[in-house]
Design a protein around this motif. Structure first.
Motif, PDB file in Angstrom:
ATOM      1  N   PHE A  23      34.001  47.348  36.517  1.00  0.00           N
ATOM      2  CA  PHE A  23      34.475  46.521  37.208  1.00  0.00           C
ATOM      3  C   PHE A  23      35.806  46.492  38.379  1.00  0.00           C
ATOM      4  CE2 PHE A  23      32.393  42.498  37.143  1.00  0.00           C
ATOM      5  CZ  PHE A  23      32.950  42.178  37.528  1.00  0.00           C
ATOM      6  N   ILE A  24      36.892  46.002  37.724  1.00  0.00           N
ATOM      7  CA  ILE A  24      38.306  46.255  37.086  1.00  0.00           C
ATOM      8  C   ILE A  24      39.368  47.572  38.450  1.00  0.00           C
ATOM      9  CG2 ILE A  24      40.290  45.409  37.131  1.00  0.00           C
ATOM     10  CD1 ILE A  24      37.611  42.631  36.804  1.00  0.00           C
ATOM     11  N   GLU A  25      39.370  46.853  38.989  1.00  0.00           N
ATOM     12  CA  GLU A  25      40.447  48.090  40.087  1.00  0.00           C
ATOM     13  C   GLU A  25      41.775  47.601  40.094  1.00  0.00           C
ATOM     14  OE1 GLU A  25      39.888  46.794  44.112  1.00  0.00           O
ATOM     15  OE2 GLU A  25      37.823  45.651  43.918  1.00  0.00           O
ATOM     16  N   PRO A  26      41.611  48.934  39.126  1.00  0.00           N
ATOM     17  CA  PRO A  26      43.300  49.276  38.457  1.00  0.00           C
ATOM     18  C   PRO A  26      44.581  48.846  39.150  1.00  0.00           C
ATOM     19  CG  PRO A  26      42.238  51.435  38.202  1.00  0.00           C
ATOM     20  CD  PRO A  26      41.427  50.471  39.140  1.00  0.00           C
ATOM     21  N   GLU A  27      44.193  49.036  40.832  1.00  0.00           N
ATOM     22  CA  GLU A  27      45.370  48.620  41.765  1.00  0.00           C
ATOM     23  C   GLU A  27      45.177  47.211  41.282  1.00  0.00           C
ATOM     24  OE1 GLU A  27      42.120  49.690  44.278  1.00  0.00           O
ATOM     25  OE2 GLU A  27      42.750  50.192  41.929  1.00  0.00           O
ATOM     26  N   HIS A  28      44.761  47.014  41.273  1.00  0.00           N
ATOM     27  CA  HIS A  28      44.857  44.854  41.093  1.00  0.00           C
ATOM     28  C   HIS A  28      44.036  44.146  40.374  1.00  0.00           C
ATOM     29  CE1 HIS A  28      45.324  45.273  45.341  1.00  0.00           C
ATOM     30  NE2 HIS A  28      43.671  46.030  45.888  1.00  0.00           N
ATOM     31  N   ARG A  29      44.442  45.011  38.970  1.00  0.00           N
ATOM     32  CA  ARG A  29      44.407  44.767  37.648  1.00  0.00           C
ATOM     33  C   ARG A  29      44.648  43.599  37.591  1.00  0.00           C
ATOM     34  NH1 ARG A  29      41.441  47.124  34.286  1.00  0.00           N
ATOM     35  NH2 ARG A  29      41.635  46.479  31.886  1.00  0.00           N
TER      36      ARG A  29
ATOM     37  N   GLN B   8      42.678  40.491  39.732  1.00  0.00           N
ATOM     38  CA  GLN B   8      41.627  40.548  39.524  1.00  0.00           C
ATOM     39  C   GLN B   8      40.895  39.908  38.466  1.00  0.00           C
ATOM     40  OE1 GLN B   8      39.398  44.192  40.712  1.00  0.00           O
ATOM     41  NE2 GLN B   8      37.933  43.182  41.158  1.00  0.00           N
TER      42      GLN B   8
ATOM     43  N   PRO C  11      29.552  42.358  40.105  1.00  0.00           N
ATOM     44  CA  PRO C  11      31.185  43.260  40.617  1.00  0.00           C
ATOM     45  C   PRO C  11      31.792  42.929  41.779  1.00  0.00           C
ATOM     46  CG  PRO C  11      29.110  44.988  39.464  1.00  0.00           C
ATOM     47  CD  PRO C  11      28.645  43.143  39.588  1.00  0.00           C
TER      48      PRO C  11
ATOM     49  N   LYS D 130      34.859  43.067  45.071  1.00  0.00           N
ATOM     50  CA  LYS D 130      35.997  43.860  45.368  1.00  0.00           C
ATOM     51  C   LYS D 130      37.341  42.685  45.302  1.00  0.00           C
ATOM     52  CE  LYS D 130      34.347  48.213  45.917  1.00  0.00           C
ATOM     53  NZ  LYS D 130      35.092  48.964  44.965  1.00  0.00           N
TER      54      LYS D 130
ATOM     55  N   ASN E 126      40.115  40.858  47.010  1.00  0.00           N
ATOM     56  CA  ASN E 126      41.034  40.668  48.097  1.00  0.00           C
ATOM     57  C   ASN E 126      41.532  39.379  47.738  1.00  0.00           C
ATOM     58  OD1 ASN E 126      40.352  42.450  51.104  1.00  0.00           O
ATOM     59  ND2 ASN E 126      38.162  41.278  49.142  1.00  0.00           N
TER      60      ASN E 126
END
Length: 212
Positions: free
Chosen positions: A134-140, A143, A173, A175, A177
């Motif tokens: 669930f790690i977001e690539p753009e904020h890896r 996060q 999971p 998101k 911020n």
């Protein structure tokens, strides 16, 4: 330096950050220490570790707003506690900051970390495959630091040594911020405890904090 940031969680729980800009002697003069504590401090080599120990104690003193001696001890699991005052506490530090969390009623945990790329190299050591998914690539990087700080905060709040970040602390999971919450569980076969961990980015640091 005064308190850099302070946040009230509820009626009896808060945390604060102290930017350590003082020299060792400046911090030392703001404390009352007994002979054992003085010996311990003098045994720490000068440097960040020395400043961190002093900085967390100065911040604790400011938060409790007392001029009296604070008997801060460490139990057999390494968890700090106040021997004569009715507060639960948690201490953390990273580079230029000290962090302290206090509560009158419940165990607490706090962790602060400077955000660096190196976390990616050790992510597999504290993150399960379903958590990495669930790690977001753009904020890896950010996060991953939320995940580390959340698990560290839970570990400190629970206060027992035999806990694995990888095997026993499971994050739901979420998101990314700059400020938010992550749901988690600590399940080590003996206990199964839910936690809601707050997190926030402060400058180039990540902070995780939790109340038991």
């Amino acid at each position: 330096m005064a308190i850099a940031y302070r946040q009230q969680i509820d009626d009896d729980t808060e945390f604060a950050l102290w930017k350590i800009e003082e020299q060792t002697d400046d911090l030392y003069r703001q404390l009352q220490l007994n002979s054992d504590e003085k010996a311990f401090v003098e045994g720490i080599s000068n440097g960040k570790r020395h400043l961190h120990w002093l900085g967390t104690r100065v911040l604790l003193r400011k938060m409790l707003n007392t001029e009296e001696y604070i008997d801060c001890r460490v139990d057999e699991h390494g968890k700090p506690y106040l021997f004569t005052l009715p507060y639960h506490i948690s201490l953390s530090h990273s580079f230029d900051y000290a962090a302290v969390m206090v509560s009158k009623k419940s165990p607490v945990g706090i962790d602060i970390e400077q955000i660096k790329q190196k976390v990616e190299r050790i992510a597999h050591k504290f993150m399960r495959p379903e958590e990495l998914a669930f790690i977001e690539p753009e904020h890896r990087i950010e996060q991953l630091y939320v995940c580390w700080c959340a698990k560290e905060a839970i570990y400190k709040c629970y206060g027992q040594k035999e806990v694995s970040f990888l095997d026993h602390i499971i994050l739901e999971p979420f998101k990314f911020n700059e400020r938010g919450e992550v749901q988690a569980r600590l399940n080590n076969g003996e206990v199964d405890l839910p936690y809601t961990v707050g997190f926030m980015q402060y400058e180039d640091y990540m902070l995780g904090f939790v109340k038991g």
